[in-house]
Scaffold this active site. Structure first.
Site, PDB file in Angstrom:
ATOM      1  N   SER A 154       1.561  -9.641  -1.019  1.00 32.68           N
ATOM      2  CA  SER A 154       1.275  -8.206  -0.934  1.00 32.68           C
ATOM      3  C   SER A 154       1.444  -7.625   0.461  1.00 32.68           C
ATOM      4  O   SER A 154       1.653  -6.437   0.614  1.00 32.68           O
ATOM      5  CB  SER A 154      -0.138  -7.936  -1.445  1.00 32.68           C
ATOM      6  N   LYS A 203       0.811  -1.221   0.000  1.00 38.86           N
ATOM      7  CA  LYS A 203       0.000   0.000   0.000  1.00 38.86           C
ATOM      8  C   LYS A 203       0.844   1.272   0.000  1.00 38.86           C
ATOM      9  O   LYS A 203       0.460   2.294  -0.556  1.00 38.86           O
ATOM     10  CB  LYS A 203      -0.942   0.010   1.205  1.00 38.86           C
ATOM     11  N   GLU A 230      -9.679   5.848   3.157  1.00 40.29           N
ATOM     12  CA  GLU A 230     -10.519   4.778   3.672  1.00 40.29           C
ATOM     13  C   GLU A 230      -9.614   3.585   3.906  1.00 40.29           C
ATOM     14  O   GLU A 230      -8.570   3.466   3.276  1.00 40.29           O
ATOM     15  CB  GLU A 230     -11.607   4.413   2.646  1.00 40.29           C
TER      16      GLU A 230
END
Lengths: 267, 406
Positions: B386, B97, B119
């Site tokens: 990830s 991210k 969010e």
């Protein structure tokens, strides 16, 4: 001329400000809606904006979100909303009814099927919160083929060039969002609204402009209506729908709308 | 064989459309901000100074490049194709991210915005946003569903330590989609001074494009690293898909390499047949949610339905519009893996390699293990790891009926 355009042209001819009142269909239950619509008209509403409930009302504040949730909790669908309007039409052939909703619900039914049934039910137009003109082509074409209006929104952040473009694309009326924010907030600045609409007046031609968001009573309605063809009132009425017992809803709505009507007529 | 006559892939078009998907379905108030962001992004894309700064940030602050790790014991366990793991879990803050939040925070700075909002579902994007906000001295508020706050309490505390406000969202299903609604409501109200850092390749144009581009560093590195290690490109790329940013980041640099297959793994929850899942590409229909046209999970009336996944980061009823496009044109294949399959893969990777994956990434691992077994040992698979699994300890412990830390 559509019923909506005709109504607004008539009001303008008589120097009367348009009062457009919003409630959500199916809120708090399916039996409340049609009597509530008649009660709004009895209080002096010129146009009814009827909310189509949606699970994710991302542009709405707490009041309209809650109304949408109440309507969905009792299973209200777009088909139900169309039936309610047809029932309203049995008692009122003149008051324009505009549906307000989010695109996915209309998309799911299909633009053409929706427009056909909406026309038969006596609906006059739609406001789709999350459908800017760039994306509206197909829906607009379907609406137009059934003589339904696509009411477009402009906002304080809309550039002047874009404002002119949208005014050219809209039909029925142009909905001016009074402030940056969601419905029902306390950010209304009537003077800022007036300055912007004054500046954009040449772009509007004959297209009426109604101002919504943050109008909650006669005083705020009158302050804004000075600068426009009329106002849209929503959250305060939705709060009434959600907080008053079923038997009292109609009387309360009529009284609230009557206050705003009086304030507008005193202009 | 690659079709040499085919023009290079160039989606989206100027309206942000990927075929029939994408676009901009938002309230008019936001259109100007999206136009501004699009213009700024076009300018910085062509600005060598911006790109050099971004690259330096990714190296010194994020810790890139991340390794492409040859997982020999996992390969032996599966018994087939060679498995490589792209170690996005080794990034600062523990997931992919941050590749995006570093880039978007630089955009926010250029626009002179003093406040950022985000969010978050699993909390990884929220942590990555709070982290860059702390580093740049920006105000930060993160919207998070109440249910996710319970599931991911460690990340909630991390965000608070970093100085961000975590705002609980109690509307709707109290998960990621509702957090996104609330973030959109905030943005429409504070659009002048606030940049909204969307965490996935979702939302209105230009977000799916710019998040894809910022995440593409994953695939670009993978390409170079695979060529170094194996002298050729991988045969198959595998990544989990919620909104789809880690998958798009890995896949996109390979889009014109026709010999490279791609599989996106959605959250099958309790199984697609049961309805309790989060797999719109497998079981949804085209619709409009959160600013773009894409596959969504909705009912016959167009209402968005509640989703379910063991992993908060995949628990979302929509998906990035470019994935919708790739599904329809067949460039990638999209499958699903259930909660229990993902959990089993979590345990296998932890025990076999000493790497504890996030439950999101565990979906990709689960499919990768099964797929490796179906392929010869001459094939090369890359699974995008990830994120790391520390944040999921509570969830796994609850399943094991173990109390962690009292």
């Amino acid at each position: 001329m559509t019923r909506l355009a005709g109504r607004l042209a008539g009001l303008r001819g008589r120097g009367r400000k348009a009062l457009c009142t919003f409630i959500t269909a199916g809120d708090p239950d399916g039996t409340a809606t049609v009597p509530a619509m008649h009660a709004l008209v009895a209080g002096g509403a010129d146009i009814i904006e009827l909310g189509v409930p949606f699970s994710d009302p991302e542009a709405d504040g707490p009041a309209v979100q809650a109304g949408s949730e109440r309507a969905l909790a009792n299973g209200t669908t777009l088909h139900d909303v169309l039936s309610m309007v047809a029932a309203f039409r049995a008692g009122d052939a003149d008051t324009p009814v505009v549906l307000m909703g989010y695109l996915n619900v209309f998309l799911k039914m299909g633009y053409e099927p929706f427009c056909r049934v909406a026309g038969e039910a006596g609906i006059d137009g739609v406001i789709v919160v999350n459908l800017p003109p760039e994306e509206a082509g197909d829906f607009k074409a379907a609406l137009r083929s059934h003589d339904l209006d696509l009411v477009l929104l402009v906002a304080p952040t809309t550039t002047s060039e874009r404002f002119r473009h949208i005014a050219g694309e809209a039909s029925g009326f142009l909905y001016y969002v009074s402030y940056k924010g969601t419905t029902g907030a306390e950010h209304l600045d009537a003077r800022a609204v007036g300055e912007r609409l004054q500046a954009m007046r040449p772009a509007l031609g004959d297209l009426p402009v109604l101002v919504g968001f943050g109008i909650k009573d006669g005083a705020s309605a009158a302050a804004v209506a000075r600068h426009a063809d009329g106002v849209v009132v929503g959250s305060v009425l939705v709060n009434t729908m959600g907080s008053v017992s079923g038997a009292e809803i109609a009387g309360r709505l009529t009284a609230e709308v009557r206050d705003m009507r009086a304030a507008l007529d005193a202009l | 064989m690659p079709d040499v006559n085919r023009p290079p892939y160039d989606a989206p078009d100027e309206l942000g459309r990927y075929g029939d998907f994408g676009g901009r379905f938002v309230a008019e108030t936001l259109m100007h901000a999206l136009d501004e962001l699009t213009r700024l992004y076009a300018a910085v894309s062509a600005d060598p100074g911006f790109q050099a700064t971004l690259k330096a940030e990714l190296k010194s602050f994020v810790g890139r490049p991340t390794p492409l790790y040859r997982a020999d014991r996992l390969t032996a366990h599966a018994g087939g194709a060679r498995i490589y793991l792209k170690r996005e879990d080794l990034n600062h803050t523990g997931a992919h991210k941050i590749n995006n939040t570093v880039g978007q925070a630089m955009l926010a700075e250029r626009m002179g915005k003093t406040r950022i909002i985000a969010e978050t579902g699993a909390g990884q994007h929220g942590v990555a946003t709070a982290t860059v906000a702390a580093r740049l001295g920006l105000q930060c508020q993160v919207y998070m569903g109440e249910e996710d706050i319970v599931r991911q309490r460690v990340n909630v505390y991390r965000m608070k330590l970093l100085g961000a406000d975590v705002i609980p969202v109690s509307s709707g299903s109290k998960t990621l989609k509702d957090a996104m609604n609330e973030a959109m409501r905030d943005w429409v109200t504070h659009v002048d001074d606030t940049h909204y850092i969307i965490g996935s390749v979702a939302g209105p144009h230009p977000y799916p494009m710019l998040v894809r581009d910022f995440q593409s560093v994953i695939g670009e590195e993978t390409k170079t690293q695979c060529l170094e290690a194996e002298g050729r490109l991988p045969d198959l790329l595998i990544a989990c898909v919620g909104g789809g940013s880690n998958a798009m980041g890995l896949f996109y640099p390979f889009v014109d390499d026709d010999a490279v297959d791609m599989v996106g793994v959605e959250a099958g929850g309790e199984g697609l047949a049961h309805g309790r899942h989060a797999a719109p590409l497998n079981a949804g229909t085209p619709g409009v949610l959160h600013g773009s046209r894409t596959y969504v999970m909705d009912d016959a009336d167009g209402q968005i339905v509640a989703t379910h996944s063991i992993s908060a980061g995949l628990d979302y009823p929509g998906v990035g519009p470019e994935h919708a496009y790739w599904k329809d044109m067949g460039r990638a294949r999209y499958v699903s893996v259930t909660d229990s399959e993902a959990l089993a893969a979590f345990r296998v990777l932890t025990r076999e390699e000493g790497i504890m994956p996030a439950l999101e990434s565990s979906h990709a691992v689960a499919w990768g293990l099964a797929e490796a077994a179906r392929r010869p040992d001459s094939d090369i698979l890359v699974i995008n790891l990830s994120g790391r699994g520390d944040k999921d300890i509570d969830t796994v412990a609850a399943i094991d009926r173990i109390e962690v830390g009292g």
